[in-house]
Design a protein around this motif. Sequence first.
Motif, PDB file in Angstrom:
ATOM      1  N   GLY A   1      -3.902  -2.596   0.979  1.00  0.00           N
ATOM      2  CA  GLY A   1      -4.190  -1.547  -0.004  1.00  0.00           C
ATOM      3  C   GLY A   1      -5.094  -0.879   0.357  1.00  0.00           C
ATOM      4  N   GLU A   2      -5.161   0.400  -0.664  1.00  0.00           N
ATOM      5  CA  GLU A   2      -6.120   1.350  -0.552  1.00  0.00           C
ATOM      6  C   GLU A   2      -6.999   0.996  -1.794  1.00  0.00           C
ATOM      7  OE1 GLU A   2      -7.435   4.565   0.771  1.00  0.00           O
ATOM      8  OE2 GLU A   2      -8.706   3.686  -0.932  1.00  0.00           O
TER       9      GLU A   2
ATOM     10  N   GLY B   1      -8.455  -5.046   3.630  1.00  0.00           N
ATOM     11  CA  GLY B   1      -7.245  -5.913   3.822  1.00  0.00           C
ATOM     12  C   GLY B   1      -5.964  -5.022   3.279  1.00  0.00           C
TER      13      GLY B   1
ATOM     14  N   THR C   1       0.855  -2.838   6.685  1.00  0.00           N
ATOM     15  CA  THR C   1       1.070  -2.733   5.295  1.00  0.00           C
ATOM     16  C   THR C   1       1.699  -1.840   4.873  1.00  0.00           C
ATOM     17  OG1 THR C   1      -0.888  -4.297   5.435  1.00  0.00           O
ATOM     18  CG2 THR C   1      -0.645  -3.487   3.352  1.00  0.00           C
ATOM     19  N   GLY C   2       1.472  -0.539   5.704  1.00  0.00           N
ATOM     20  CA  GLY C   2       1.894   0.707   5.126  1.00  0.00           C
ATOM     21  C   GLY C   2       3.526   1.005   5.006  1.00  0.00           C
TER      22      GLY C   2
ATOM     23  N   CYS D   1       0.864  -1.383   0.056  1.00  0.00           N
ATOM     24  CA  CYS D   1      -0.053   0.081  -0.016  1.00  0.00           C
ATOM     25  C   CYS D   1       0.859   1.160   0.018  1.00  0.00           C
ATOM     26  CB  CYS D   1      -0.840  -0.090   1.302  1.00  0.00           C
ATOM     27  SG  CYS D   1      -1.833   1.544   1.604  1.00  0.00           S
TER      28      CYS D   1
ATOM     29  N   MET E   1       0.022   4.290   0.758  1.00  0.00           N
ATOM     30  CA  MET E   1      -0.576   5.282   1.811  1.00  0.00           C
ATOM     31  C   MET E   1       0.304   5.589   3.035  1.00  0.00           C
ATOM     32  SD  MET E   1      -2.905   5.963  -0.368  1.00  0.00           S
ATOM     33  CE  MET E   1      -3.601   7.471   0.499  1.00  0.00           C
ATOM     34  N   GLY E   2       1.005   4.722   3.373  1.00  0.00           N
ATOM     35  CA  GLY E   2       2.037   5.016   4.512  1.00  0.00           C
ATOM     36  C   GLY E   2       1.278   5.324   5.834  1.00  0.00           C
ATOM     37  N   CYS E   3       0.384   4.740   6.260  1.00  0.00           N
ATOM     38  CA  CYS E   3      -0.393   5.171   7.718  1.00  0.00           C
ATOM     39  C   CYS E   3       0.911   4.623   8.483  1.00  0.00           C
ATOM     40  CB  CYS E   3      -1.829   4.506   7.614  1.00  0.00           C
ATOM     41  SG  CYS E   3      -2.794   5.062   6.516  1.00  0.00           S
TER      42      CYS E   3
ATOM     43  N   SER F   1      -8.881   5.261   3.060  1.00  0.00           N
ATOM     44  CA  SER F   1      -8.211   6.112   3.902  1.00  0.00           C
ATOM     45  C   SER F   1      -8.513   7.621   3.790  1.00  0.00           C
ATOM     46  CB  SER F   1      -6.671   5.919   3.713  1.00  0.00           C
ATOM     47  OG  SER F   1      -6.316   6.355   2.444  1.00  0.00           O
TER      48      SER F   1
ATOM     49  N   PHE G   1       0.732   3.454  11.559  1.00  0.00           N
ATOM     50  CA  PHE G   1       0.213   2.531  12.559  1.00  0.00           C
ATOM     51  C   PHE G   1      -0.035   1.148  11.927  1.00  0.00           C
ATOM     52  CE2 PHE G   1      -3.458   4.559  10.967  1.00  0.00           C
ATOM     53  CZ  PHE G   1      -4.382   3.813  10.640  1.00  0.00           C
ATOM     54  N   CYS G   2       0.380   1.169  10.553  1.00  0.00           N
ATOM     55  CA  CYS G   2       0.184  -0.131   9.842  1.00  0.00           C
ATOM     56  C   CYS G   2       1.254  -0.733   9.195  1.00  0.00           C
ATOM     57  CB  CYS G   2      -1.108   0.497   8.862  1.00  0.00           C
ATOM     58  SG  CYS G   2      -1.256  -0.849   7.486  1.00  0.00           S
TER      59      CYS G   2
END
Length: 350
Positions: free
Chosen positions: A167-168, A165, A127-128, A118, A120-122, A201, A124-125
Amino acid sequence: MSKLYNIKNWTRQNLWAWMVENAETQSKMQAFRADQIFYWLYQQKVESFAEMLNISQEIRKMLEEHFWISSMKIAESQKSQDGSIKYRLLLEDGYSIECVFMPHTNHNTVCVSSQVGCGMGCDFCMTGTMGLVRNLKTAEIIDQILTVWGDLPDEQNLRNIVFMGMGEPFHNYKNLLQALEILTDKHGFNFSQRRITVSTSGLLPKIRRFGKERIKTNLAISLNGVTDDVRSKLMPINKAYNLEELIKVCREFPLESRRRITFEYILIRNLTDSIEDAKGLIRLLHGLKFKINLIPFNSTPISKYQVPSPEQARKFQKYLLDHGVVAPIRISKGQDIQGACGQLVVGAKT
Ligand code: SF4
């Protein structure tokens, strides 16, 4: 002629149009064939054209010449104490994605991925941390559902699909929309639009566009902060589209009757879990039709944030409930197998 197309990348309308051009002359017949093919693919879940028994040999031969039917392999699966199953599924090019089955008494749910990684680079995540590797094709979104479904005991049906899951989903808009077409098609999976949730997001141009689509699934938005400072720290997208703009777009989003927007709000100790934050939430969302899913932060091996205390989470929830806000605490399923919200991370080629 080599087989060019994976048939699961095609909506029924696309398939019908192709058949009009390439196969038969009577358009009614072509529509009927496309209906039948969808029935076999998504209701009978066959994996070869030879199994499509009421389709003539001639048409089956033509399909075999031009199309192929993909399937996905389970690389591994882990069962949680709460009954959730986290799957690692192999993609054709060697990457893998994760997908989580979550059992509930009446509404088994599958949480699907829309991208490998993903972008989006959150903060807390997990996946990011991977960055974006690539978008999933329509067929890869569909195959996740078929693969998980095929792995369940016969009596277990899937009722809900959530795009939460890896990804955005709105970054992969075209393929997402085609997958939604197939999932809700009455000749395809025939899922109710109300039983599908797309979670973003906060990509505002795509939220606006999604509101104008014919398919009306549920919309969920990861909020996670009630000030721009906190939300920008957790979610870089807030620097592009701040809270004021996000809430404006939510107010303009066309909601069907008895629908509401779900806001996901992660409770992080000493960052988003104070009563001041709860008050901020009520102020921010005032006037919207909404509910809030409160998600106590899940710790991950690299997390710099902390899990909230159960007492504080309950206090936060009580404040919202006392002010008439629907705010269930979602105890993430599959925590012991790293299958909970923000914990999915695979993707490297194997
Ligand atoms: S929370 Fe969702 S949008 Fe943000 S990095 Fe993780 S997968 Fe991407």
